[in-house]
Design a protein around this motif. Structure first.
Motif, mmCIF file in Angstrom:
data_model
loop_
_atom_site.group_PDB
_atom_site.id
_atom_site.type_symbol
_atom_site.label_atom_id
_atom_site.label_comp_id
_atom_site.label_asym_id
_atom_site.label_seq_id
_atom_site.Cartn_x
_atom_site.Cartn_y
_atom_site.Cartn_z
ATOM 1 N N THR A 176 53.432 58.232 -3.309
ATOM 2 C CA THR A 176 52.844 59.320 -2.520
ATOM 3 C C THR A 176 53.341 59.225 -1.073
ATOM 4 O O THR A 176 54.048 58.284 -0.705
ATOM 5 N N LEU A 177 52.881 60.180 -0.253
ATOM 6 C CA LEU A 177 53.241 60.125 1.171
ATOM 7 C C LEU A 177 52.762 58.812 1.783
ATOM 8 O O LEU A 177 53.431 58.232 2.643
ATOM 9 N N ARG A 178 51.597 58.356 1.323
ATOM 10 C CA ARG A 178 51.043 57.105 1.883
ATOM 11 C C ARG A 178 51.935 55.917 1.530
ATOM 12 O O ARG A 178 52.098 54.995 2.330
ATOM 13 N N THR A 179 52.501 55.933 0.300
ATOM 14 C CA THR A 179 53.401 54.833 -0.089
ATOM 15 C C THR A 179 54.585 54.768 0.875
ATOM 16 O O THR A 179 54.973 53.682 1.343
ATOM 17 N N LEU A 180 55.167 55.944 1.160
ATOM 18 C CA LEU A 180 56.362 55.962 2.014
ATOM 19 C C LEU A 180 56.006 55.507 3.433
ATOM 20 O O LEU A 180 56.747 54.755 4.069
ATOM 21 N N GLN A 181 54.845 55.968 3.916
ATOM 22 C CA GLN A 181 54.418 55.603 5.265
ATOM 23 C C GLN A 181 54.159 54.091 5.340
ATOM 24 O O GLN A 181 54.547 53.424 6.288
ATOM 25 N N ARG A 182 53.537 53.561 4.266
ATOM 26 C CA ARG A 182 53.269 52.111 4.249
ATOM 27 C C ARG A 182 54.584 51.336 4.271
ATOM 28 O O ARG A 182 54.741 50.351 4.980
ATOM 29 N N LYS A 183 55.563 51.833 3.492
ATOM 30 C CA LYS A 183 56.860 51.132 3.452
ATOM 31 C C LYS A 183 57.489 51.097 4.835
ATOM 32 O O LYS A 183 58.065 50.096 5.235
ATOM 33 N N LYS A 184 57.391 52.244 5.550
ATOM 34 C CA LYS A 184 57.951 52.246 6.920
ATOM 35 C C LYS A 184 57.230 51.201 7.775
ATOM 36 O O LYS A 184 57.864 50.391 8.452
ATOM 37 N N ILE A 231 62.165 62.554 7.330
ATOM 38 C CA ILE A 231 63.332 63.359 7.713
ATOM 39 C C ILE A 231 64.605 62.707 7.173
ATOM 40 O O ILE A 231 64.816 61.497 7.350
ATOM 41 N N VAL A 232 65.447 63.504 6.504
ATOM 42 C CA VAL A 232 66.779 63.032 6.104
ATOM 43 C C VAL A 232 67.713 63.147 7.303
ATOM 44 O O VAL A 232 67.751 64.190 7.971
ATOM 45 N N LEU A 233 68.458 62.076 7.568
ATOM 46 C CA LEU A 233 69.486 62.085 8.619
ATOM 47 C C LEU A 233 70.831 62.003 7.911
ATOM 48 O O LEU A 233 71.172 60.951 7.345
ATOM 49 N N PRO A 284 58.957 58.121 8.241
ATOM 50 C CA PRO A 284 60.199 57.479 7.798
ATOM 51 C C PRO A 284 61.418 58.403 7.870
ATOM 52 O O PRO A 284 61.313 59.597 7.598
ATOM 53 N N THR A 285 62.560 57.792 8.220
ATOM 54 C CA THR A 285 63.837 58.494 8.128
ATOM 55 C C THR A 285 64.542 58.007 6.863
ATOM 56 O O THR A 285 64.421 56.839 6.480
ATOM 57 N N ILE A 286 65.279 58.926 6.232
ATOM 58 C CA ILE A 286 66.067 58.569 5.047
ATOM 59 C C ILE A 286 67.517 58.927 5.382
ATOM 60 O O ILE A 286 67.819 60.099 5.625
ATOM 61 N N GLY A 287 68.387 57.933 5.390
ATOM 62 C CA GLY A 287 69.762 58.170 5.824
ATOM 63 C C GLY A 287 70.710 58.425 4.678
ATOM 64 O O GLY A 287 70.520 57.948 3.552
ATOM 65 N N ILE A 288 71.742 59.208 4.984
ATOM 66 C CA ILE A 288 72.887 59.342 4.061
ATOM 67 C C ILE A 288 74.127 59.371 4.949
ATOM 68 O O ILE A 288 74.271 60.256 5.800
#
Ligand code: KIV
Length: 274
Positions: A14-22, A189-191, A209-213
């Motif tokens: 979930t959004l919370r999982t991603l925020q926790r990972k950050k 945000i994807v960068l 969180p940012t997600i890079g490519i």
């Protein structure tokens, strides 16, 4: 109710999982998938986020850019991915024309991805010019991922798939875009193809969180196009590690099938027992 088992039995991301990972400094993983079997593979491998990218247009549908991709095509592919019932979060990419005309239409289209296709969130390209659209979508209870840097939907305006330049002006604009999208309510945000030092700086300044490519190692997560990763695209971008040559494996397997049929040496049918 589906009788097929879900692809994996991890807790839903979930959004919370991603925020926790950050917050905990744990890298976030994201890969594209456009169909049911790929979604299962990606999910079983423990990836956090499945992106049903509009890259489907170039990678699977044979278009030269992502510009022709339609809402109906994106809904079709998102539904196939959602049928895998992945534990990974499913993010549907909104195609060109589906969110630029006006905000009411953008919200209606975003809700179609959630209600009809089973997505958990949507992604839209663009920076400060998209903040009112993002706000309206979030007010409509749709989680939104931003996407800045190289934005393939700007192909005609920019004149190609052009990486952002390295001037002070470009840096300031990119940073303002990132901060504006965060303030508007984006959850991530994807960068894409952002100079590595800028990506690191933006990642440190944002709460989300940012997600890079192609943006260096210091984003909160990394995303790749599945077909680039496994070697199914003829010209993968230089930053994409090709960990498999699936194109060659598939070709050899099809040749093997052809040879066996020609030699009447395929699996025998059951006999009548006589
Ligand atoms: O469409 C896509 O696959 C994307 C990723 C490259 C981020 O937008």
């Amino acid at each position: 109710m589906s009788s097929r088992p879900p692809a994996s039995r991890r807790p839903k991301v979930t959004l919370r999982t991603l925020q926790r990972k950050k917050t905990q400094g744990e890298p976030i993983t994201m890969l594209t998938a456009y169909d049911y079997p790929t979604a299962r593979i990606v999910d079983e491998a423990g990836i956090d986020v499945i992106l049903v990218g509009d890259s489907v247009g170039m990678v699977v549908l044979g278009y030269e850019t992502t510009l022709p991709v339609t809402m109906e095509e994106m809904l079709h592919h998102t539904k196939a991915v959602a049928r895998a019932r992945p534990s990974a979060m499913v993010v549907a990419d909104m195609p060109l024309g589906s969110f630029q005309v006006d905000d009411a239409e953008a919200v209606r289209n975003a809700l179609r991805f959630i209600k009809e296709a089973g997505a958990d969130a949507v992604k839209i390209e663009g920076g400060q010019e998209r903040t009112t659209t993002v706000r309206r979508m979030v007010q409509a209870q749709v989680p939104v991922m931003g996407h800045i840097g190289l934005t393939p939907q700007s192909y005609l305006l920019i004149g190609g798939f052009v990486r952002p330049g390295k001037s002070k002006d470009e840096w300031e604009r990119l940073l303002e875009d990132a901060l504006a999208l965060e303030a508007a309510g984006c959850f991530s945000i994807v960068l894409e193809c952002v100079p590595a030092e800028w990506a690191r700086d933006i990642t440190q300044r944002l709460q989300i969180p940012t997600i890079g490519i192609g943006s260096g190692p210091d984003c909160d997560g990394q995303v790749l196009v599945f077909h680039d990763l496994v070697g199914l695209t003829p010209f993968p971008p230089p930053f994409a590690p090709r960990l498999l040559n699936a194109y060659e494996l598939f070709r050899q397997t099809v040749e093997e099938f052809r040879t066996r049929v020609e030699q009447r040496n395929l699996c025998p049918a059951p006999t009548t027992g006589g």
